[in-house]
Design an enzyme around this catalytic site. Structure first.
Site, PDB file in Angstrom:
ATOM      1  N   CYS A  78       0.777  -1.351  -0.004  1.00  0.00           N
ATOM      2  CA  CYS A  78       0.163  -0.011  -0.065  1.00  0.00           C
ATOM      3  C   CYS A  78       0.909   1.226  -0.232  1.00  0.00           C
ATOM      4  CB  CYS A  78      -0.993  -0.173   1.205  1.00  0.00           C
ATOM      5  SG  CYS A  78      -2.401   0.997   0.721  1.00  0.00           S
ATOM      6  N   HIS A 174      -3.074  -5.122   1.877  1.00  0.00           N
ATOM      7  CA  HIS A 174      -2.258  -5.323   3.052  1.00  0.00           C
ATOM      8  C   HIS A 174      -2.511  -7.083   3.656  1.00  0.00           C
ATOM      9  CE1 HIS A 174      -2.291  -1.246   4.691  1.00  0.00           C
ATOM     10  NE2 HIS A 174      -3.086  -1.070   3.772  1.00  0.00           N
ATOM     11  N   GLU A 176      -0.752  -8.232   5.542  1.00  0.00           N
ATOM     12  CA  GLU A 176      -0.054  -8.280   6.708  1.00  0.00           C
ATOM     13  C   GLU A 176      -1.473  -8.422   7.915  1.00  0.00           C
ATOM     14  OE1 GLU A 176       0.067  -5.873   5.026  1.00  0.00           O
ATOM     15  OE2 GLU A 176      -0.465  -4.183   6.007  1.00  0.00           O
TER      16      GLU A 176
HETATM   17  N1  GLN Z   1      -3.649   6.426   0.901  1.00  0.00           N
HETATM   18  C1  GLN Z   1      -2.216   6.117   1.580  1.00  0.00           C
HETATM   19  C2  GLN Z   1      -1.193   6.595   0.979  1.00  0.00           C
HETATM   20  O1  GLN Z   1      -1.489   7.363  -0.035  1.00  0.00           O
HETATM   21  C3  GLN Z   1      -2.216   4.569   1.748  1.00  0.00           C
HETATM   22  C4  GLN Z   1      -2.925   3.782   2.243  1.00  0.00           C
HETATM   23  C5  GLN Z   1      -2.382   2.661   3.030  1.00  0.00           C
HETATM   24  O2  GLN Z   1      -1.235   2.419   3.096  1.00  0.00           O
HETATM   25  N2  GLN Z   1      -3.476   1.955   3.504  1.00  0.00           N
HETATM   26  O3  GLN Z   1      -0.080   7.181   1.270  1.00  0.00           O
END
Ligand code: GLN
Length: 194
Positions: A78, A174, A176
């Site tokens: 992410c 995610h 994890e």
């Molecule tokens: N929206 C976040 C970003 O741009 C990422 C979100 C996440 O890691 N769950 O950094």
């Protein structure tokens, strides 16, 4: 063998718990000295602008970039995926630029800010339950980037959400948070292969 987890911001503790449950030794990485002791690196989810700014302030961008370029197995989830990438569709923020991809942040829009899906992943026998939280997708990728899973958006367009480039693995979601160890296993296996 020790897997470093970038511990500047975000859900690094969840990655550490998952790796620990697999019997893998971990190390919280906050400095370039910490990084030297790691055989692989996980970059967690969180807020990519904050992770980037803190990494810059702690002098970690150059050292992480160099290790990735030398083939250190790396998994970014992410915000971690955003930090690994070349650029974002709009705006500027500190990025490593080691993953040949342009990323759209918060790409899934408001209605589906957070959702779960069962993904078919190339190389895995069973689907993977994936949790997306204000998740990015990859808008453009280089020819050296292999797509392992995609998601179809509300308009019917397909977007990469799990990719591999050499020893770098990056996911929009995610792993994890579900207790599924298979992506972390791929990371650990690429240490064995390096
Ligand atoms: N929206 C976040 C970003 O741009 C990422 C979100 C996440 O890691 N769950 O950094």
């Amino acid at each position: 063998m020790t897997v470093g987890v970038l511990a500047l911001q975000g859900d690094f503790r969840e990655h550490i718990s998952l790796l620990t449950s697999m019997g893998v030794a971990t190390l919280e990485v906050r400095t370039a000295e910490d990084l030297k002791l790691a055989d692989a690196l996980v970059i967690p989810g969180g807020e990519s602008t904050t992770i980037g700014k803190l990494a810059d302030r702690y002098g970690l961008i150059g050292p992480i970039r160099e290790r990735c370029q030398q083939g250190m197995p790396t998994l970014g989830t992410c915000a971690g995926m955003i930090f690994l990438a070349e650029s974002t569709v709009s705006g500027h923020q500190p990025q490593l630029g080691v993953l040949n991809a342009v990323v759209e942040r918060n790409a899934f829009g408001r209605q589906v800010d957070s959702f779960e899906a069962d993904l078919t992943v190339i190389g895995l026998a069973e689907p993977m339950r994936a949790v997306f939280i204000r998740a990015p997708w990859m808008e453009k990728i280089g020819s050296d980037v292999e797509i392992l899973a995609t998601v179809v958006d509300l308009k019917g367009c397909e977007h990469p959400v799990l990719v591999r480039q050499g020893r770098i693995l990056a996911s929009s979601f995610h792993p994890e948070l579900t207790g599924d160890t298979r992506l972390h296993q791929m990371l650990v296996e690429s240490i064995d292969a390096s």
